[in-house]
Design a protein around this motif. Structure first.
Motif, short mmCIF file in Angstrom:
data_model
loop_
_atom_site.label_atom_id
_atom_site.label_comp_id
_atom_site.label_asym_id
_atom_site.label_seq_id
_atom_site.Cartn_x
_atom_site.Cartn_y
_atom_site.Cartn_z
N GLY A 139 0.81 -1.22 0.00
CA GLY A 139 0.00 0.00 0.00
C GLY A 139 0.83 1.26 0.00
O GLY A 139 0.58 2.20 -0.76
N GLY A 140 1.86 1.28 0.84
CA GLY A 140 2.71 2.46 0.94
C GLY A 140 3.44 2.76 -0.35
O GLY A 140 3.54 3.91 -0.79
N LEU A 145 4.17 5.58 -5.65
CA LEU A 145 4.13 5.58 -7.11
C LEU A 145 3.09 6.57 -7.64
O LEU A 145 3.30 7.21 -8.69
CB LEU A 145 3.83 4.18 -7.64
CG LEU A 145 4.96 3.15 -7.52
CD1 LEU A 145 4.47 1.77 -7.93
CD2 LEU A 145 6.15 3.57 -8.39
N ALA A 146 1.98 6.70 -6.93
CA ALA A 146 0.97 7.68 -7.33
C ALA A 146 1.56 9.09 -7.29
O ALA A 146 1.28 9.91 -8.17
CB ALA A 146 -0.25 7.58 -6.41
N GLN A 160 -4.45 8.80 -9.53
CA GLN A 160 -5.54 8.62 -8.57
C GLN A 160 -5.91 7.15 -8.42
O GLN A 160 -6.20 6.68 -7.31
CB GLN A 160 -6.75 9.44 -9.01
CG GLN A 160 -6.58 10.94 -8.81
CD GLN A 160 -7.80 11.72 -9.25
OE1 GLN A 160 -8.81 11.14 -9.64
NE2 GLN A 160 -7.70 13.04 -9.20
N GLY A 161 -5.90 6.43 -9.55
CA GLY A 161 -6.22 5.00 -9.49
C GLY A 161 -5.20 4.24 -8.66
O GLY A 161 -5.57 3.40 -7.82
N ILE A 162 -3.92 4.53 -8.88
CA ILE A 162 -2.87 3.85 -8.10
C ILE A 162 -2.97 4.25 -6.64
O ILE A 162 -2.79 3.42 -5.73
CB ILE A 162 -1.49 4.19 -8.68
CG1 ILE A 162 -1.35 3.64 -10.10
CG2 ILE A 162 -0.38 3.61 -7.79
CD1 ILE A 162 -0.06 4.03 -10.79
N ASN A 163 -3.27 5.51 -6.39
CA ASN A 163 -3.40 5.99 -5.01
C ASN A 163 -4.54 5.28 -4.29
O ASN A 163 -4.43 4.92 -3.11
CB ASN A 163 -3.62 7.50 -5.01
CG ASN A 163 -3.49 8.11 -3.62
OD1 ASN A 163 -2.54 7.82 -2.91
ND2 ASN A 163 -4.45 8.93 -3.26
N GLU A 164 -5.66 5.06 -5.01
CA GLU A 164 -6.79 4.35 -4.40
C GLU A 164 -6.42 2.91 -4.08
O GLU A 164 -6.81 2.37 -3.03
CB GLU A 164 -7.98 4.39 -5.36
CG GLU A 164 -8.64 5.76 -5.45
CD GLU A 164 -9.73 5.80 -6.49
OE1 GLU A 164 -10.06 4.72 -7.03
OE2 GLU A 164 -10.28 6.88 -6.74
N LEU A 165 -5.68 2.27 -4.99
CA LEU A 165 -5.24 0.89 -4.72
C LEU A 165 -4.35 0.84 -3.48
O LEU A 165 -4.48 -0.05 -2.64
CB LEU A 165 -4.47 0.35 -5.94
CG LEU A 165 -5.30 0.05 -7.19
CD1 LEU A 165 -4.37 -0.36 -8.34
CD2 LEU A 165 -6.31 -1.06 -6.92
N ILE A 420 11.60 8.60 -5.68
CA ILE A 420 10.22 8.84 -6.12
C ILE A 420 9.81 10.26 -5.76
O ILE A 420 9.81 10.62 -4.57
CB ILE A 420 9.25 7.83 -5.48
CG1 ILE A 420 9.64 6.39 -5.85
CG2 ILE A 420 7.82 8.11 -5.90
CD1 ILE A 420 8.80 5.33 -5.17
N PRO A 421 9.49 11.09 -6.72
CA PRO A 421 9.11 12.48 -6.43
C PRO A 421 7.93 12.56 -5.46
O PRO A 421 6.91 11.90 -5.65
CB PRO A 421 8.73 13.05 -7.81
CG PRO A 421 9.44 12.18 -8.79
CD PRO A 421 9.46 10.81 -8.18
N GLY A 422 8.08 13.37 -4.41
CA GLY A 422 7.00 13.59 -3.47
C GLY A 422 6.92 12.60 -2.34
O GLY A 422 6.19 12.82 -1.38
N ALA A 423 7.64 11.47 -2.43
CA ALA A 423 7.56 10.47 -1.37
C ALA A 423 8.30 10.91 -0.11
O ALA A 423 7.96 10.49 0.99
CB ALA A 423 8.11 9.14 -1.86
#
Length: 459
Positions: A139-140, A145-146, A160-165, A420-423
């Motif tokens: 999940g993390g 990746l989102a 958004q789809g990857i974030n929801e997963l 990963i940008p933003g992580a």
């Protein structure tokens, strides 16, 4: 002598295979035959056959999780924590040959036996944790990746789809924790009430403490029901598929929702609010403590407590937010193997045996991957110097991470998440904290080992 063994740790990654390797080396030195089944994160490997078990003189179970022992009925069996096989493999094999003969009893009797051995509660907890970790990591990293695809706010359909997963996987971690704690206690009947209790904890924002309590409550509810519910043989088939699931969900779920859930939620929210309010010297102190905890037993019970403290801080993050607590935990956990790699392959190669220098090469990768267990071979050979040294560097790294206001949005991945940008927020400062902690521990362990050599030479 023929010995069969099973090794298993809470994460199913490093300790499992290190224990197996150490048992195999110890058996070779003694001239014993051994086969080790590893129950790791990818499932059971090198599975023991019925004939191999029948021919064995003894059975060794080195596990931090609950292992089913029914197939070893009538064999000499010794059961210890996985660290015992890593640190004392040779003596463990000797003790197994004079161990008591294991006799399969009822489920309640077996649980009584585990609790009396001191493994019960801890092994149930670690069983739940071992099943939960893949959900947390998957999940993390999906959330990370989102961020990579859609920026810090995960914009765009793909992101958004990857974030929801990722959110779905993370959302399952508390039901899975509760379910498999109960499973460890009461076998398959514990799964339903345990997962329901974990889901209730998740919905009430009771977090790790709530899911853990719900799992134990569900598991022991099943044991009590199995002990006192006696049905005629014609209706016994209804017990596991109808009566136990319904009654256990009503009892454990009801107690969780209406009795213990509310105070546990208040405690959990109070802790998280207090942590989020820490600034200045208080946050630095927290970073020091968490950093030291991550190194002092190299992902043992103390390190696991710090890790899940960090994981809990991720559960209520909004889009684009990061956790300074998880950042301090992760950077601290990376320091021990990196420091030992630095010392054994660069700073003080002459102070280490060939096997340790080879282990040092692997420790670079393990450290960058946030696998603290990479330092265990060094700690097993020289625990006081190694653990003392890496604890200092890890504590400094945790404190620096807090001072520099570094944050992270994922619970695992190590250095590879930095890309990963933003992580990770303040990623450059985060790398500095890691480098400083690694250098301190690397130079410190080299210095104390060198001092020990010089002292022996004088003697």
């Amino acid at each position: 002598m023929k010995i069969v063994a099973i090794t298993s740790c809470s994460t199913g990654i490093a300790h499992t295979y290190m224990a197996a390797e150490n048992l195999e080396m110890a058996a070779k030195e003694k001239g014993y035959e051994i086969k080790v089944e590893t129950q790791g994160s990818i499932g059971a490997e090198n599975v023991l056959t019925t004939d191999e078990i029948a021919a064995a003189d003894a059975v060794v179970i080195a596990a931090s999780t609950t292992v089913n022992k029914e197939r070893f009925n009538g064999k000499r069996l010794i059961e210890v924590d996985v660290n015992e096989a890593i640190n004392n493999g040779s003596s463990l094999l000797e003790r197994s040959l004079s161990a008591p003969v294991y006799q399969t009893g009822s489920g309640t009797e077996n649980m009584k036996e585990e609790r009396q051995s001191g493994k019960g509660i801890y092994s149930h907890l670690m069983t739940g944790v071992s099943y939960m970790i893949p959900f947390v990591v998957a999940g993390g990293l999906c959330i990370a990746l989102a961020f990579a695809f859609g920026g810090i706010n995960a914009e765009g359909d793909l992101a958004q789809g990857i974030n929801e997963l990722g959110g779905l996987a993370m959302g399952l971690m508390w039901p899975v924790l509760g379910g498999y704690v109960a499973f460890s206690i009461a076998d398959r009947p514990g799964l339903v009430p345990g997962m329901v209790a974990g889901m209730i904890a998740s919905g009430m924002n009771a977090g790790f403490l709530g899911a853990l309590l719900g799992g134990f409550l569900a598991g022991y509810t099943i044991l009590v029901l199995k002990r006192f519910l006696k049905l005629p043989s014609a209706f016994s088939g209804l017990l596991p598929v109808l009566i136990l699931p319904v009654l256990s969900v009503l009892i454990a779920g009801g107690i969780m929702k209406f009795v213990v859930g509310v105070p546990i939620t208040a405690i959990n929210e109070g802790i998280m609010n207090w942590l989020n309010s820490l600034t200045g010297i208080n946050s630095v102190l927290l970073g020091l403590i968490l950093g030291a905890m991550m190194a002092v037993d190299l992902a043992g019970p103390i390190g696991k407590a710090a890790y899940f403290f960090g994981v809990a801080s991720l559960t209520n993050l909004g889009a684009g937010e990061t956790s300074t607590i998880m950042a301090a935990v992760m950077v601290s956990g990376m320091v021990p193997p990196l420091a030992m790699a630095l010392s054994s392959t660069i700073l003080g190669k002459q102070l280490y045996a060939n096997e340790e220098r080879e282990a040092g090469k692997s420790a670079w990768v393990l450290g960058l991957s946030f696998i603290s267990e990479g330092a265990i071979p060094f700690a097993a050979a020289d625990p006081i110097r190694v653990l003392g040294s890496v604890t200092v560097g890890s504590a400094v790294a945790g404190a620096l991470s807090m001072i520099l206001n570094c944050g992270i949005a994922v619970p695992h991945g190590g250095f590879f998440v930095f890309l990963i940008p933003g992580a990770v927020t303040n990623v450059l400062f985060y790398i500095i904290a890691l480098a400083v902690g690694t250098a301190i521990s690397g130079f410190l362990v080299t210095a104390v080992k060198l001092a020990g050599v010089k002292k022996r030479e004088k003697v």
